[in-house]
Design a protein around this motif. Structure first.
Motif, PDB file in Angstrom:
ATOM      1  N   LEU A 126       5.814  -3.141   4.759  1.00 32.05           N
ATOM      2  CA  LEU A 126       4.874  -4.209   5.100  1.00 32.05           C
ATOM      3  C   LEU A 126       4.641  -4.252   6.605  1.00 32.05           C
ATOM      4  CD1 LEU A 126       3.169  -6.595   4.103  1.00 32.05           C
ATOM      5  CD2 LEU A 126       5.189  -8.032   4.413  1.00 32.05           C
ATOM      6  N   TRP A 127       5.694  -4.109   7.382  1.00 35.42           N
ATOM      7  CA  TRP A 127       5.581  -4.121   8.842  1.00 35.42           C
ATOM      8  C   TRP A 127       4.697  -2.964   9.311  1.00 35.42           C
ATOM      9  CZ3 TRP A 127       5.925  -7.296  12.635  1.00 35.42           C
ATOM     10  CH2 TRP A 127       6.051  -6.839  13.942  1.00 35.42           C
ATOM     11  N   PHE A 128       4.901  -1.782   8.737  1.00 36.95           N
ATOM     12  CA  PHE A 128       4.068  -0.629   9.088  1.00 36.95           C
ATOM     13  C   PHE A 128       2.615  -0.886   8.708  1.00 36.95           C
ATOM     14  CE2 PHE A 128       1.927   3.253   7.760  1.00 36.95           C
ATOM     15  CZ  PHE A 128       1.938   3.954   8.947  1.00 36.95           C
ATOM     16  N   ALA A 129       2.391  -1.413   7.514  1.00 36.91           N
ATOM     17  CA  ALA A 129       1.022  -1.665   7.051  1.00 36.91           C
ATOM     18  C   ALA A 129       0.327  -2.711   7.922  1.00 36.91           C
ATOM     19  CB  ALA A 129       1.042  -2.114   5.592  1.00 36.91           C
ATOM     20  N   LEU A 130       1.066  -3.694   8.395  1.00 36.31           N
ATOM     21  CA  LEU A 130       0.471  -4.715   9.262  1.00 36.31           C
ATOM     22  C   LEU A 130       0.033  -4.130  10.592  1.00 36.31           C
ATOM     23  CD1 LEU A 130       2.793  -7.786   8.744  1.00 36.31           C
ATOM     24  CD2 LEU A 130       0.372  -7.640   8.212  1.00 36.31           C
ATOM     25  N   ARG A 131       0.797  -3.203  11.110  1.00 40.20           N
ATOM     26  CA  ARG A 131       0.490  -2.622  12.421  1.00 40.20           C
ATOM     27  C   ARG A 131      -0.534  -1.496  12.330  1.00 40.20           C
ATOM     28  NH1 ARG A 131       6.361  -1.374  14.187  1.00 40.20           N
ATOM     29  NH2 ARG A 131       5.399   0.604  13.756  1.00 40.20           N
ATOM     30  N   HIS A 132      -0.824  -1.021  11.137  1.00 43.73           N
ATOM     31  CA  HIS A 132      -1.781   0.072  10.947  1.00 43.73           C
ATOM     32  C   HIS A 132      -3.186  -0.420  11.293  1.00 43.73           C
ATOM     33  CE1 HIS A 132      -3.954   3.321   8.958  1.00 43.73           C
ATOM     34  NE2 HIS A 132      -2.808   3.994   9.013  1.00 43.73           N
ATOM     35  N   PRO A 133      -3.985   0.433  11.954  1.00 42.32           N
ATOM     36  CA  PRO A 133      -5.345  -0.003  12.316  1.00 42.32           C
ATOM     37  C   PRO A 133      -6.235  -0.330  11.117  1.00 42.32           C
ATOM     38  CG  PRO A 133      -4.777   2.074  13.415  1.00 42.32           C
ATOM     39  CD  PRO A 133      -3.655   1.736  12.486  1.00 42.32           C
ATOM     40  N   ALA A 134      -5.957   0.247   9.975  1.00 40.61           N
ATOM     41  CA  ALA A 134      -6.785   0.003   8.783  1.00 40.61           C
ATOM     42  C   ALA A 134      -6.271  -1.158   7.944  1.00 40.61           C
ATOM     43  CB  ALA A 134      -6.828   1.273   7.931  1.00 40.61           C
ATOM     44  N   ALA A 135      -5.374  -1.968   8.478  1.00 39.88           N
ATOM     45  CA  ALA A 135      -4.809  -3.091   7.719  1.00 39.88           C
ATOM     46  C   ALA A 135      -5.894  -4.125   7.433  1.00 39.88           C
ATOM     47  CB  ALA A 135      -3.670  -3.733   8.494  1.00 39.88           C
ATOM     48  N   PRO A 136      -6.052  -4.499   6.169  1.00 41.71           N
ATOM     49  CA  PRO A 136      -7.071  -5.503   5.829  1.00 41.71           C
ATOM     50  C   PRO A 136      -6.651  -6.904   6.289  1.00 41.71           C
ATOM     51  CG  PRO A 136      -5.877  -4.798   3.863  1.00 41.71           C
ATOM     52  CD  PRO A 136      -5.379  -3.959   4.993  1.00 41.71           C
ATOM     53  N   GLY A 137      -7.622  -7.753   6.454  1.00 40.65           N
ATOM     54  CA  GLY A 137      -7.359  -9.114   6.911  1.00 40.65           C
ATOM     55  C   GLY A 137      -6.535  -9.921   5.924  1.00 40.65           C
ATOM     56  N   TRP A 138      -6.735  -9.676   4.619  1.00 37.73           N
ATOM     57  CA  TRP A 138      -5.989 -10.429   3.612  1.00 37.73           C
ATOM     58  C   TRP A 138      -4.498 -10.124   3.680  1.00 37.73           C
ATOM     59  CZ3 TRP A 138      -3.256  -7.399   0.395  1.00 37.73           C
ATOM     60  CH2 TRP A 138      -3.730  -6.118   0.142  1.00 37.73           C
ATOM     61  N   LEU A 139      -4.153  -8.914   4.144  1.00 39.05           N
ATOM     62  CA  LEU A 139      -2.737  -8.565   4.270  1.00 39.05           C
ATOM     63  C   LEU A 139      -2.082  -9.385   5.375  1.00 39.05           C
ATOM     64  CD1 LEU A 139      -0.407  -6.684   3.390  1.00 39.05           C
ATOM     65  CD2 LEU A 139      -1.162  -5.126   5.187  1.00 39.05           C
ATOM     66  N   LYS A 140      -2.794  -9.533   6.460  1.00 38.83           N
ATOM     67  CA  LYS A 140      -2.275 -10.332   7.579  1.00 38.83           C
ATOM     68  C   LYS A 140      -2.162 -11.801   7.179  1.00 38.83           C
ATOM     69  CE  LYS A 140      -4.082  -7.049  10.841  1.00 38.83           C
ATOM     70  NZ  LYS A 140      -5.018  -6.759  11.904  1.00 38.83           N
ATOM     71  N   LEU A 141      -3.150 -12.299   6.460  1.00 41.49           N
ATOM     72  CA  LEU A 141      -3.111 -13.684   5.990  1.00 41.49           C
ATOM     73  C   LEU A 141      -1.967 -13.893   5.002  1.00 41.49           C
ATOM     74  CD1 LEU A 141      -4.388 -16.499   5.832  1.00 41.49           C
ATOM     75  CD2 LEU A 141      -5.794 -15.622   3.966  1.00 41.49           C
ATOM     76  N   LEU A 171      -2.287  -2.874  -1.561  1.00 33.82           N
ATOM     77  CA  LEU A 171      -2.779  -2.157  -0.392  1.00 33.82           C
ATOM     78  C   LEU A 171      -3.806  -1.111  -0.798  1.00 33.82           C
ATOM     79  CD1 LEU A 171       0.463  -1.443   1.669  1.00 33.82           C
ATOM     80  CD2 LEU A 171      -1.359  -3.050   2.225  1.00 33.82           C
ATOM     81  N   PRO A 172      -4.769  -0.830   0.078  1.00 37.03           N
ATOM     82  CA  PRO A 172      -5.680   0.289  -0.202  1.00 37.03           C
ATOM     83  C   PRO A 172      -4.881   1.585  -0.343  1.00 37.03           C
ATOM     84  CG  PRO A 172      -6.457  -1.034   1.650  1.00 37.03           C
ATOM     85  CD  PRO A 172      -5.100  -1.539   1.295  1.00 37.03           C
ATOM     86  N   PRO A 173      -5.338   2.515  -1.174  1.00 35.51           N
ATOM     87  CA  PRO A 173      -4.549   3.730  -1.474  1.00 35.51           C
ATOM     88  C   PRO A 173      -4.112   4.530  -0.248  1.00 35.51           C
ATOM     89  CG  PRO A 173      -6.434   3.574  -2.932  1.00 35.51           C
ATOM     90  CD  PRO A 173      -6.567   2.470  -1.946  1.00 35.51           C
ATOM     91  N   GLU A 174      -5.008   4.710   0.729  1.00 38.13           N
ATOM     92  CA  GLU A 174      -4.629   5.509   1.905  1.00 38.13           C
ATOM     93  C   GLU A 174      -3.576   4.805   2.746  1.00 38.13           C
ATOM     94  OE1 GLU A 174      -8.064   2.922   2.855  1.00 38.13           O
ATOM     95  OE2 GLU A 174      -7.802   4.452   1.336  1.00 38.13           O
ATOM     96  N   LEU A 175      -3.660   3.499   2.828  1.00 37.28           N
ATOM     97  CA  LEU A 175      -2.661   2.742   3.581  1.00 37.28           C
ATOM     98  C   LEU A 175      -1.328   2.702   2.827  1.00 37.28           C
ATOM     99  CD1 LEU A 175      -2.098   1.095   6.102  1.00 37.28           C
ATOM    100  CD2 LEU A 175      -3.022  -0.897   4.951  1.00 37.28           C
TER     101      LEU A 175
END
Length: 89
Positions: free
Chosen positions: A19-34, A77-81
């Motif tokens: 989750l921490w990696f996905a949050l810091r990824h440039p392609a992280a969606p806004g809903w993930l951060k929320l 999460l989106p498949p690539e992320l």
């Protein structure tokens, strides 16, 4: 019992890293951060599903709901992320 707690901790630690990696990824969606912010708010909030005043049950709900919420977010999460986060584990 101890083995189950150890397994739960291992899974949670791996999921938290993903989750921490996905949050810091440039392609992280806004809903993930929320969603992550809402999980953090739930953990820090004095308002719980089951109050912490109850000796054991009050803490157990946090120990169950937070890993489930993290896993739920990771499964959406989106498949690539998701592949990038899984490779990072």
């Amino acid at each position: 019992m101890w083995k189950r707690l150890t397994l739960l901790w291992t899974v949670l630690r791996g999921d938290a890293r993903a989750l921490w990696f996905a949050l810091r990824h440039p392609a992280a969606p806004g809903w993930l951060k929320l969603g992550t912010a809402l999980i953090a708010l739930y953990v820090l909030s004095p308002i719980d599903l089951i109050p912490d005043v109850l000796p054991v049950i009050g803490v157990v709900d946090d120990l169950v709901l937070v890993p489930l919420a993290i896993r739920w977010l990771l499964k959406r999460l989106p498949p690539e992320l998701a592949r990038a986060a899984a490779a990072r584990r």
